[in-house]
Structures are given as C-alpha cells and as structure tokens.
Design an enzyme around this catalytic site. Structure first.
Site, PDB file in Angstrom:
ATOM      1  N   ASP A   1      -9.369  -5.973  -4.494  1.00 33.98           N
ATOM      2  CA  ASP A   1      -8.187  -5.055  -3.562  1.00 33.98           C
ATOM      3  C   ASP A   1      -8.703  -3.512  -3.863  1.00 33.98           C
ATOM      4  OD1 ASP A   1      -5.970  -4.017  -2.630  1.00 33.98           O
ATOM      5  OD2 ASP A   1      -4.532  -5.676  -3.426  1.00 33.98           O
TER       6      ASP A   1
ATOM      7  N   SER B   1       0.872  -1.243   0.029  1.00 34.36           N
ATOM      8  CA  SER B   1       0.024  -0.023  -0.159  1.00 34.36           C
ATOM      9  C   SER B   1       1.042   1.322   0.025  1.00 34.36           C
ATOM     10  CB  SER B   1      -0.990  -0.059   1.219  1.00 34.36           C
ATOM     11  OG  SER B   1      -2.005   0.847   1.165  1.00 34.36           O
TER      12      SER B   1
ATOM     13  N   HIS C   1      -7.115  -5.946   0.199  1.00 34.10           N
ATOM     14  CA  HIS C   1      -5.887  -5.331   0.273  1.00 34.10           C
ATOM     15  C   HIS C   1      -4.870  -5.761   1.235  1.00 34.10           C
ATOM     16  CE1 HIS C   1      -3.854  -1.501  -0.462  1.00 34.10           C
ATOM     17  NE2 HIS C   1      -3.929  -1.166   0.770  1.00 34.10           N
TER      18      HIS C   1
END
Length: 293
Positions: free
Chosen positions: A244, A104, A271
């Site tokens: 995601d 991320s 995610h």
C-alpha cells in the site's frame, strides 16, 4: 436492495449522496468518505453487500468531483470546506449515530473531524489506507520510490526539482509507481463501478494535495495530526495492505498513538484493500461494526 440518491444544497452548490439499504434493529449506518481529494464514491459501491445485513451504507461525492463536480474555485479546496460538508450531510440525513469509514484522504478527513470537532454519536471509525501526517506520507513514498529503477527515480527527482510534472519520463515513472502501490489496471472483467467513467476533481486534488502522492504542495501540505490522534476516543480499526501507499510504518504510527485501536494488515493488497480483497474486507467490517453498534 433499496437505493436512494439525492442532492444536498451546500455553499450554493450541491453535494450528491447515495444510500443503500435501511437500518433495522440496532444496526447503525456506515458513512463512507472517499479519497483524493477529488476521487468519487464509485469504488465504494463494492461495499453495497454490507447493506444486506440491515444496515444503511451511505456514500457521497465530496464537493469538487463526481456528481458534485465543480472547478474554477481553487480557494475552496481545503479541509475546512470538506469538514463543513461532512457536518452538513450528517445534519441533512439525520445521522445521529453512525460508523465512519475514511479511505486515503477520506481517512484524513475523518481524523480531522474527530480531533478538531469532537462530534457526538460516532460508534466507531475505520481508517483505511490513510495517514496521520502529510510529511510522514511523503517520506514513505520517497522510500518506496528508492526501490524503483534508477531511470524512474531520476525522472521523478527531475520533475520534483523543476516542477515540470508534464515530462513524459516522469509521467511514465509515476504510472509505474501507482501500479505498484495504488491499484491495478481496470480491465473489462472489473466490477462495473470501477469501469464506469467518472469525473475526477483534478483541481481539487492539485490545490488540496498536490501533483502526485509524493509531493504534497497544496492546502494539506503541512497537515500534521500525529500528536492529536492520541485524543481519539472512539474505537478505531486501522486497515492497510502490505504493498500500500499507506505503508506498515504509516499504519503502525496510527495504531501506536490511538488508544482504542485495532490494526489489520491485508497481505498482498495495494491502496484499495476493499477492491483487491473485497470478501475479507466486508467480513472484517461486518464483525467490527456488530461489535461496536
């Protein structure tokens, strides 16, 4: 398995780090960059098993969260702070050669580090559920929102228009959005590292990114690396899930642009692919790092 914890002095504060295992033979350490900004290293403890192969697995809490918690300093929450922290940690721990994994926001940090600082000694980079552009990310989040109920879409639109992100209808809609695309609820059966209370860096997230995943308004609001990622020379493994926040379009944008890249799409994952299919994730990382040591 040996676990070493410590603190590195940084900018008059301190950065917590955690090392699992030790390197043997030619196996290079793996350095993990967590998300947020303002999350913690905790969830990366799911990857401790990778150290069983004779490879050090290193994680840390970036300044502003977890055991490196700090607030009341909104001026610090920009990529320059975290770039410098990453470079200082490499020097502090003597990490001359390593694999780098960013998840991320951590993947954004890895991309910026590789593109702007051109470091030596990076054997490979793993870009896990990350992004090359804040605006592309916001575009895709709004596309995902368009599949939600009309009530949730309207609540989110009202909050973005008014700037009132405390409205209960918006908060409920955002919770449903994150449940769909970020992670499931943490239950009593979840691994301890996910259940453990953590000190999230809410200020770091707000001033670094924004109030939610789809409204980048902080220092990273105009973060744009789609043109630069073509200069990444290191072998790059791109990972994302079908459900995601990092949509297949976001992942494919990186895969198409980075010359020496491979893309693995995790069916059914949100995610945190490493939490939702840990076995497959660890097997993939073992194969990838062995190939590029």
């Amino acid at each position: 398995m040996k676990i070493t914890e410590g603190y590195m002095p940084f900018m008059g504060y301190q950065t917590y780090y955690r090392i699992v295992g030790e390197c043997t033979g030619n196996k290079k350490p793996l350095l993990l960059l967590h998300g947020g900004p303002g999350s913690t290293h905790n969830y990366f403890e799911l990857l401790d098993e990778l150290a069983e192969d004779g490879r050090a697995i290193i994680s840390y809490d970036q300044l502003g969260c977890g055991n490196s918690y700090l607030d009341g300093h909104p001026e610090l929450w920009c990529s320059e702070t975290w770039d410098n922290e990453l470079m200082a940690l490499r020097k502090h721990l003597g990490l001359t050669e390593l694999h780098l994994l960013g998840q991320s926001w951590g993947g954004m940090l890895a991309i910026e580090y590789l593109c702007d600082y051109k470091p030596d000694g990076i054997k490979s980079v793993i870009l896990s559920s990350t992004l090359p552009s804040s605006q592309l990310w916001a575009h895709e989040q709004h596309r995902l929102i368009s599949f939600m109920s009309r009530e949730d879409q309207d609540a989110i639109a009202r909050a973005e228009e008014s700037g009132n992100f405390d409205d209960p209808d918006y908060l409920a809609a955002n919770d449903r959005f994150m449940l769909l695309h970020c992670a499931g609820a943490v239950t009593e059966d979840a691994p301890e590292c996910l259940r453990r209370p953590k000190k999230s860096g809410k200020e770091a997230y707000l001033y670094g990114w924004g109030p939610n995943e789809f409204t980048p308004s902080g220092s990273l609001a105009n973060w744009e690396y789609r043109e630069k990622i073509g200069n990444i020379q290191e072998p790059a493994l791109i990972i994302n899930g079908t459900n995601d926040l990092c949509t297949p379009l976001v992942a494919k944008t990186m895969y198409d642009a980075i010359p020496n890249s491979r893309w693995e799409l995790f069916d059914g994952c949100r995610h945190m692919c490493f939490a939702e299919d840990t076995k497959k994730y660890c097997a993939l990382l073992r194969e990838w790092m062995a190939q590029h040591d």
